[in-house]
Design an enzyme around this catalytic site. Structure first.
Site, PDB file in Angstrom:
ATOM      1  N   LYS A   1       0.794  -1.220   0.000  1.00 20.54           N
ATOM      2  CA  LYS A   1       0.000   0.000   0.000  1.00 20.54           C
ATOM      3  C   LYS A   1       0.835   1.283   0.000  1.00 20.54           C
ATOM      4  CE  LYS A   1      -4.130  -1.775  -0.193  1.00 20.54           C
ATOM      5  NZ  LYS A   1      -5.098  -1.448  -1.249  1.00 20.54           N
TER       6      LYS A   1
ATOM      7  N   SER B   1      -1.298 -13.429   5.933  1.00 26.56           N
ATOM      8  CA  SER B   1      -2.356 -14.334   5.465  1.00 26.56           C
ATOM      9  C   SER B   1      -2.779 -14.089   4.025  1.00 26.56           C
ATOM     10  CB  SER B   1      -3.564 -14.253   6.403  1.00 26.56           C
ATOM     11  OG  SER B   1      -3.973 -12.922   6.604  1.00 26.56           O
TER      12      SER B   1
HETATM   13  N1  PMP Z   1      -3.230  -7.931   1.400  1.00 26.46           N
HETATM   14  C1  PMP Z   1      -3.168  -7.076   2.420  1.00 26.46           C
HETATM   15  C2  PMP Z   1      -2.384  -7.470   3.628  1.00 26.46           C
HETATM   16  C3  PMP Z   1      -3.832  -5.837   2.354  1.00 26.46           C
HETATM   17  O1  PMP Z   1      -3.775  -4.976   3.385  1.00 26.46           O
HETATM   18  C4  PMP Z   1      -4.584  -5.534   1.203  1.00 26.46           C
HETATM   19  C5  PMP Z   1      -5.339  -4.249   1.120  1.00 26.46           C
HETATM   20  N2  PMP Z   1      -6.479  -4.200   1.949  1.00 26.46           N
HETATM   21  C6  PMP Z   1      -4.649  -6.471   0.167  1.00 26.46           C
HETATM   22  C7  PMP Z   1      -3.935  -7.654   0.297  1.00 26.46           C
HETATM   23  C8  PMP Z   1      -5.519  -6.281  -1.051  1.00 26.46           C
HETATM   24  O2  PMP Z   1      -5.100  -5.298  -1.919  1.00 26.46           O
HETATM   25  P1  PMP Z   1      -6.148  -4.468  -2.771  1.00 26.46           P
HETATM   26  O3  PMP Z   1      -6.836  -3.521  -1.852  1.00 26.46           O
HETATM   27  O4  PMP Z   1      -5.322  -3.787  -3.797  1.00 26.46           O
HETATM   28  O5  PMP Z   1      -7.133  -5.429  -3.369  1.00 26.46           O
END
Ligand code: PMP
Length: 326
Positions: free
Chosen positions: A46, A273
């Site tokens: 992120k 996870s």
């Molecule tokens: N894995 C983790 C640990 C995340 O924090 C997020 C974002 N919420 C995602 C995967 C998924 O990414 P996206 O929001 O781009 O679908």
């Protein structure tokens, strides 16, 4: 372009250009590669959207220096936005449902952000509404709204996907990614479908999550322990475009828990996870390509390991399945 060989002037320059590493437990005929996103300065994928969205929003004048970013977030986006906000001269307020990991909330505060908790049972939808309410009460505040902002997917189209493409000389057969906002999957799917229209695209969610409702299926909504992916209200997932997705895989928590342990013990991968869910789904896709059940333009399967298990140790991710708190 990020480089680790010269002095850099800002931590923002260290975002992206993360390593792409083979998942050993995948067939040689159809190898799985994972982008290790914990190498970013805020230790998750992120950071990419934090930097990308705020830079574009400042350029466009959606917010000015000294203004405030208010975002509903499970945590990693808050950390990514907080890293970027401070360096770009912005304040940050995050609305976080209580159940999300305390490590993440501590890091957001350490990065200078204010954290507002909402009751877990009210869900992410409530946090989104609350963020808009807070923004309205402030002067010069903006809600990037990762769940609906096209800049979220664009960040992955512009950075994550081309980095993977370059590393594999464009030979990517399938793209697999867990969907929270679906920004990661959508950005990568769009990029690789442009490279090759038959690129196989797979969305991943925890069992009990409702992404399958996009395909017209009935879903028994259940709680899950896997963190960062899944939805209980598909109306909020405005970025998800079913036309770009070949299949949705729903992975049970127990399998995710086993795979998290296996990735650490066998592959030296301290990943969380959502990465384990992605690994399980990617290996299935790879076997499908190897066995001729999935028609993909190339053999390699790519995915992301979004963050590190260290961020969830307090939740007992490496204890027994029963002791793992979702
Ligand atoms: N894995 C983790 C640990 C995340 O924090 C997020 C974002 N919420 C995602 C995967 C998924 O990414 P996206 O929001 O781009 O679908």
């Amino acid at each position: 372009m990020t480089t680790h060989r010269e002095p850099l002037s800002s931590v923002l320059e260290t975002i992206g250009e993360t390593p792409l590493v083979r998942v050993h437990d995948s067939p040689d005929e159809a190898p799985v590669y994972a982008k290790l996103e914990s190498f970013n300065p805020g230790a998750s994928i992120k950071d990419r959207i934090g930097k990308y969205m705020l830079e574009r929003m400042l350029e466009r004048g959606d917010v000015g220096e000294g203004g405030t970013v208010v975002e509903p977030t499970a945590g990693n986006t808050g950390i990514g936005l907080a890293v970027a906000a401070k360096q770009l001269g912005l304040n940050a307020v995050f609305v976080v449902p209580e159940r999300f990991s305390v490590e993440k909330q501590q890091l957001m505060r350490a990065l200078g952000a204010e954290v507002v908790n909402t009751p877990s049972e009210d869900g992410m939808g409530f946090a989104i509404d609350r963020a808009h309410q807070i923004a309205e009460e402030l002067d010069d505040a903006v809600v990037p709204q990762q769940f609906s902002n096209p800049l979220n997917a664009e960040a992955h189209y512009e950075t994550t996907a081309p980095e993977i493409g370059d590393a594999l000389d464009g030979e990517v057969g399938a793209v697999v990614a867990g969907c929270g906002t679906a920004g990661t999957l959508m950005g990568m799917a769009r990029y690789f479908r442009e490279q090759h229209p038959d690129t196989h695209v797979v969305a991943v969610e925890p069992a009990g999550s409702a992404y399958r409702e996009f395909l017209g299926e009935d879903v028994d909504h259940e709680e899950y322990k896997t963190e960062g992916i899944g939805t209980h209200d598909i109306d909020r997932n405005e970025l998800f475009d079913p036309a770009l997705v070949d299949e949705i895989q729903s992975i049970p928590d127990r399998a995710v828990h086993d795979e998290m342990g296996r990735l650490a013990a066998e592959e030296g991968q301290l990943v969380a996870s959502s990465a384990a869910a992605n690994a399980i789904a990617s290996k299935r896709v790879a076997r499908g390509i190897r066995d001729g059940e999935i028609d993909a333009p190339h053999d390699a399967v790519v995915t992301v390991f979004a963050d590190s298990s260290e961020r969830y140790l307090s939740k007992g991710v490496y204890r027994s399945f029963e002791e793992w708190e979702g």
